[in-house]
Design an enzyme around this catalytic site. Structure first.
Site, short mmCIF file in Angstrom:
data_model
loop_
_atom_site.label_atom_id
_atom_site.label_comp_id
_atom_site.label_asym_id
_atom_site.label_seq_id
_atom_site.Cartn_x
_atom_site.Cartn_y
_atom_site.Cartn_z
N LYS A 124 7.25 7.83 2.67
CA LYS A 124 5.85 7.39 2.71
C LYS A 124 5.80 5.90 2.39
O LYS A 124 6.39 5.46 1.41
CB LYS A 124 5.01 8.18 1.71
CG LYS A 124 4.70 9.59 2.18
CD LYS A 124 3.73 10.27 1.24
CE LYS A 124 3.44 11.68 1.70
NZ LYS A 124 2.66 12.42 0.68
N SER A 157 -1.08 -1.76 5.24
CA SER A 157 -0.39 -0.59 5.78
C SER A 157 0.98 -0.95 6.34
O SER A 157 1.16 -2.01 6.94
CB SER A 157 -1.24 0.03 6.89
OG SER A 157 -0.52 1.06 7.53
N ALA A 158 1.91 -0.02 6.15
CA ALA A 158 3.26 -0.21 6.71
C ALA A 158 3.33 0.25 8.16
O ALA A 158 4.38 0.21 8.78
CB ALA A 158 4.27 0.58 5.87
N LYS A 186 7.18 -2.13 2.32
CA LYS A 186 7.06 -1.63 0.95
C LYS A 186 8.38 -0.94 0.60
O LYS A 186 8.97 -0.32 1.48
CB LYS A 186 5.92 -0.60 0.88
CG LYS A 186 4.56 -1.16 1.28
CD LYS A 186 3.54 -0.02 1.45
CE LYS A 186 2.26 -0.56 2.06
NZ LYS A 186 1.26 0.50 2.34
N GLU A 196 -2.75 3.52 -3.35
CA GLU A 196 -1.59 4.03 -2.61
C GLU A 196 -1.28 5.50 -2.88
O GLU A 196 -1.52 5.99 -3.98
CB GLU A 196 -0.34 3.25 -3.07
CG GLU A 196 0.03 2.08 -2.21
CD GLU A 196 0.65 2.46 -0.88
OE1 GLU A 196 0.92 3.65 -0.65
OE2 GLU A 196 0.86 1.56 -0.07
N ASP A 197 -0.70 6.15 -1.88
CA ASP A 197 -0.24 7.54 -2.09
C ASP A 197 1.29 7.62 -2.13
O ASP A 197 1.84 8.71 -2.28
CB ASP A 197 -0.74 8.46 -0.96
CG ASP A 197 -0.06 8.15 0.36
OD1 ASP A 197 0.13 6.96 0.67
OD2 ASP A 197 0.29 9.10 1.08
N THR A 233 -3.04 11.07 8.09
CA THR A 233 -1.94 10.79 9.03
C THR A 233 -0.57 11.00 8.40
O THR A 233 0.41 11.19 9.13
CB THR A 233 -2.04 9.34 9.54
OG1 THR A 233 -2.45 8.54 8.45
CG2 THR A 233 -2.99 9.21 10.71
N ASP A 247 -4.08 1.34 1.08
CA ASP A 247 -3.12 1.83 2.04
C ASP A 247 -3.91 2.72 3.00
O ASP A 247 -5.02 3.14 2.70
CB ASP A 247 -2.05 2.64 1.28
CG ASP A 247 -1.13 3.39 2.20
OD1 ASP A 247 -0.59 2.77 3.14
OD2 ASP A 247 -0.92 4.61 1.99
N LEU A 248 -3.33 3.00 4.16
CA LEU A 248 -4.06 3.82 5.14
C LEU A 248 -3.59 5.28 5.12
O LEU A 248 -4.34 6.19 4.73
CB LEU A 248 -3.86 3.21 6.54
CG LEU A 248 -4.37 4.05 7.70
CD1 LEU A 248 -5.88 4.22 7.65
CD2 LEU A 248 -3.97 3.40 9.03
N ASP A 249 -2.33 5.48 5.57
CA ASP A 249 -1.83 6.84 5.77
C ASP A 249 -1.75 7.60 4.45
O ASP A 249 -1.01 7.20 3.55
CB ASP A 249 -0.42 6.78 6.41
CG ASP A 249 -0.43 6.10 7.77
OD1 ASP A 249 -1.24 6.50 8.61
OD2 ASP A 249 0.36 5.17 7.98
#
Ligand code: G6P
Ligand code: MG
Length: 215
Positions: free
Chosen positions: A45, A114-115, A145, A169-170, A17, A9-11
């Site tokens: 998130k 990423s979403a 997600k 993932e966070d 971010t 995942d990115l953020d």
């Protein structure tokens, strides 16, 4: 397990971010006179833009026209883009570059799931875009997600079946998406919150490949 790909995942996993998304949503909620706390934000998130807006509106039982939704999403995104204007390679979380280098050496593919519709631009800014073997983001999927679609798309793009993939993932919604995709889920953040992950690290810096291979 034999790991052939790790899909990130990115953020909130590769960069901070997540905090800017929170700030921008909170400002919008404030304009709408809807209370919005950091705890509320945990639910958002990993959830896409429209899903997030609707989640905020439903807190007070509000629904809006499509045109109004579009206007508010644009407002939030413009604010978010302003907040991340200064972002650059310095904002990549510690440990990411060394992990990516290690994965390349081991011939383990690197994917992004990423979403965010801004994901491509953010990874460019972070200076890591070229290191991904495949990027899947909200521009290419229908279902957000916790639906597994974005992780499955990433795996397909990487040419690796889910059983050989690890997802990182966070977000609660993100861990569910990874599990539903039939991959192994690694959490970054709070152990209690991400209780459906196999291992939770406080930050990506702490991620240890040997732990994952032992799964
Ligand atoms: C993410 C973040 C969310 C964000 C969503 C949509 O994965 O975790 O907080 O709202 O993407 O991002 P976007 O950049 O498309 O508005
Ligand atoms: Mg995230």
């Amino acid at each position: 397990m034999q790991i052939r790909a790790i899909i990130f995942d990115l953020d909130g996993v590769l960069t901070d971010t997540a905090h800017y998304h929170f700030q921008a949503w909170q400002a919008l909620a404030h304009d709408l006179s809807i209370p919005f706390t950091e705890q509320d934000n945990e639910q958002l998130k990993g959830v896409d833009r429209l899903g997030s807006l609707r989640w905020i509106l439903q807190k007070v039982g509000r629904t809006l026209s499509e045109a109004e939704e579009t206007r508010l999403m644009q407002q939030k995104n413009e604010h978010y883009l302003k907040l991340i204007e200064h972002m650059g390679t310095k904002d990549l979380f510690p440990g990411v570059q060394s992990l990516f280098t290690e994965l390349k050496q081991l011939n383990i593919k690197i994917g992004l799931a990423s979403a965010s519709k801004n994901a491509g631009m953010v990874v460019e800014r972070l200076g890591i875009a070229a290191q991904f073997d495949f990027i899947a983001d909200a521009n290419y999927v229908k279902n957000s997600k916790p639906d597994p679609e974005v992780f499955l798309l990433a795996a397909k793009g990487l040419g690796v079946t889910p059983e050989y993939c690890i997802g990182v993932e966070d977000a609660v919604a993100g861990i569910e998406a990874i599990n539903r995709a039939g991959m192994r889920a690694i959490g970054i953040g709070d152990k209690e919150l991400l209780s459906d992950a196999l291992i939770v690290y406080p930050s990506i810096d702490a991620l240890n490949l040997a732990d994952l291979q032992a799964l």
